[in-house]
Design a protein around this motif. Sequence first.
Motif, PDB file in Angstrom:
ATOM      1  N   GLN A  75      57.921  50.035  39.055  1.00 36.95           N
ATOM      2  CA  GLN A  75      56.928  49.709  40.023  1.00 36.95           C
ATOM      3  C   GLN A  75      55.739  49.033  39.358  1.00 36.95           C
ATOM      4  N   VAL A  76      55.088  48.166  40.106  1.00 37.13           N
ATOM      5  CA  VAL A  76      53.857  47.525  39.688  1.00 37.13           C
ATOM      6  C   VAL A  76      52.746  48.126  40.538  1.00 37.13           C
ATOM      7  N   ARG A  77      51.807  48.778  39.888  1.00 38.20           N
ATOM      8  CA  ARG A  77      50.844  49.555  40.641  1.00 38.20           C
ATOM      9  C   ARG A  77      49.502  49.591  39.933  1.00 38.20           C
ATOM     10  N   LEU A  78      48.442  49.517  40.728  1.00 37.22           N
ATOM     11  CA  LEU A  78      47.082  49.730  40.269  1.00 37.22           C
ATOM     12  C   LEU A  78      46.482  50.861  41.092  1.00 37.22           C
ATOM     13  N   VAL A  79      45.853  51.802  40.438  1.00 41.30           N
ATOM     14  CA  VAL A  79      45.247  52.939  41.114  1.00 41.30           C
ATOM     15  C   VAL A  79      43.815  53.095  40.642  1.00 41.30           C
ATOM     16  N   GLU A  80      42.884  53.064  41.594  1.00 43.64           N
ATOM     17  CA  GLU A  80      41.472  53.256  41.297  1.00 43.64           C
ATOM     18  C   GLU A  80      41.094  54.718  41.466  1.00 43.64           C
ATOM     19  N   MET A 108      42.091  33.941  42.695  1.00 47.79           N
ATOM     20  CA  MET A 108      43.128  34.656  43.413  1.00 47.79           C
ATOM     21  C   MET A 108      43.795  35.678  42.502  1.00 47.79           C
ATOM     22  N   TYR A 109      44.049  36.856  43.040  1.00 55.38           N
ATOM     23  CA  TYR A 109      44.657  37.940  42.282  1.00 55.38           C
ATOM     24  C   TYR A 109      45.922  38.411  42.973  1.00 55.38           C
ATOM     25  N   ASP A 110      46.932  38.780  42.187  1.00 61.37           N
ATOM     26  CA  ASP A 110      48.259  39.080  42.705  1.00 61.37           C
ATOM     27  C   ASP A 110      48.486  40.549  43.020  1.00 61.37           C
ATOM     28  N   TYR A 111      47.911  41.435  42.227  1.00 63.52           N
ATOM     29  CA  TYR A 111      48.147  42.864  42.372  1.00 63.52           C
ATOM     30  C   TYR A 111      46.845  43.563  42.692  1.00 63.52           C
ATOM     31  N   TRP A 112      46.918  44.469  43.658  1.00 63.28           N
ATOM     32  CA  TRP A 112      45.728  45.137  44.173  1.00 63.28           C
ATOM     33  C   TRP A 112      45.917  46.632  44.257  1.00 63.28           C
ATOM     34  N   ARG A 137      51.610  45.764  31.621  1.00 66.30           N
ATOM     35  CA  ARG A 137      50.529  45.915  30.659  1.00 66.30           C
ATOM     36  C   ARG A 137      49.342  45.072  31.075  1.00 66.30           C
ATOM     37  N   LEU A 138      48.197  45.695  31.213  1.00 65.76           N
ATOM     38  CA  LEU A 138      46.982  44.977  31.575  1.00 65.76           C
ATOM     39  C   LEU A 138      46.487  44.046  30.476  1.00 65.76           C
ATOM     40  N   ASP A 139      47.001  44.189  29.275  1.00 67.73           N
ATOM     41  CA  ASP A 139      46.587  43.339  28.157  1.00 67.73           C
ATOM     42  C   ASP A 139      46.689  41.862  28.492  1.00 67.73           C
ATOM     43  N   TYR A 140      47.710  41.482  29.247  1.00 69.70           N
ATOM     44  CA  TYR A 140      47.984  40.077  29.532  1.00 69.70           C
ATOM     45  C   TYR A 140      47.307  39.581  30.805  1.00 69.70           C
ATOM     46  N   TYR A 141      46.569  40.413  31.465  1.00 66.93           N
ATOM     47  CA  TYR A 141      46.024  40.106  32.777  1.00 66.93           C
ATOM     48  C   TYR A 141      44.508  40.038  32.762  1.00 66.93           C
ATOM     49  N   SER A 142      43.999  39.168  33.597  1.00 71.56           N
ATOM     50  CA  SER A 142      42.602  39.262  33.982  1.00 71.56           C
ATOM     51  C   SER A 142      42.495  40.263  35.125  1.00 71.56           C
ATOM     52  N   ALA A 186      41.910  44.435  40.968  1.00 75.65           N
ATOM     53  CA  ALA A 186      42.991  43.481  41.168  1.00 75.65           C
ATOM     54  C   ALA A 186      43.305  42.807  39.849  1.00 75.65           C
ATOM     55  N   ALA A 187      44.550  42.364  39.691  1.00 73.46           N
ATOM     56  CA  ALA A 187      44.996  41.783  38.432  1.00 73.46           C
ATOM     57  C   ALA A 187      45.813  40.525  38.670  1.00 73.46           C
ATOM     58  N   VAL A 188      45.773  39.630  37.703  1.00 71.98           N
ATOM     59  CA  VAL A 188      46.555  38.397  37.729  1.00 71.98           C
ATOM     60  C   VAL A 188      46.812  37.949  36.305  1.00 71.98           C
ATOM     61  N   VAL A 189      47.974  37.327  36.067  1.00 71.07           N
ATOM     62  CA  VAL A 189      48.253  36.756  34.758  1.00 71.07           C
ATOM     63  C   VAL A 189      47.401  35.505  34.611  1.00 71.07           C
ATOM     64  N   ARG A 190      46.350  35.635  33.849  1.00 73.02           N
ATOM     65  CA  ARG A 190      45.414  34.539  33.664  1.00 73.02           C
ATOM     66  C   ARG A 190      44.605  34.799  32.410  1.00 73.02           C
ATOM     67  N   ARG A 191      44.387  33.768  31.624  1.00 70.89           N
ATOM     68  CA  ARG A 191      43.672  33.916  30.370  1.00 70.89           C
ATOM     69  C   ARG A 191      42.179  34.112  30.596  1.00 70.89           C
ATOM     70  N   LEU A 192      41.632  33.398  31.559  1.00 67.46           N
ATOM     71  CA  LEU A 192      40.220  33.494  31.890  1.00 67.46           C
ATOM     72  C   LEU A 192      40.063  33.977  33.319  1.00 67.46           C
ATOM     73  N   CYS A 193      39.024  34.737  33.570  1.00 63.05           N
ATOM     74  CA  CYS A 193      38.826  35.298  34.897  1.00 63.05           C
ATOM     75  C   CYS A 193      37.619  34.677  35.591  1.00 63.05           C
TER      76      CYS A 193
END
Length: 123
Positions: free
Chosen positions: A1-6, A109-113, A28-33, A97-104
Amino acid sequence: QVRLVESGGGLVQPGGSLRLSCVASGFRLDYYSVAWFRQAPGKEREGVSCISGGDSSTSYVDSVSGRFTVSRDKASNTVYQQMNSLKPEDTAIYSCAAVVRRLCGIDDMYDYWGQGTQVTVSS
């Protein structure tokens, strides 16, 4: 699963502090803005802060600059938002929210919420 929990929201008095957490599972959040958004009743969703997936540089909306700090802990796969000197106008549901992007950017636009956590600032 792909999940973000606040987590970390709650009721706080004006001038108080809260620390919000955004923990990721399934990736892994390492690769995401990662960005923090908020939405108050009757208002549009607003980008608050973000941290870049490249160099972990950060950006903030003017209204929170100097009061909020976003950071990343790669070991725990978590992004935090420390919120100090809170004001009643900070009251909102906060989502990460997260997205595969080098700069934020806070307007990107973000893909995962995540589902959000309520922050209420009141006397």
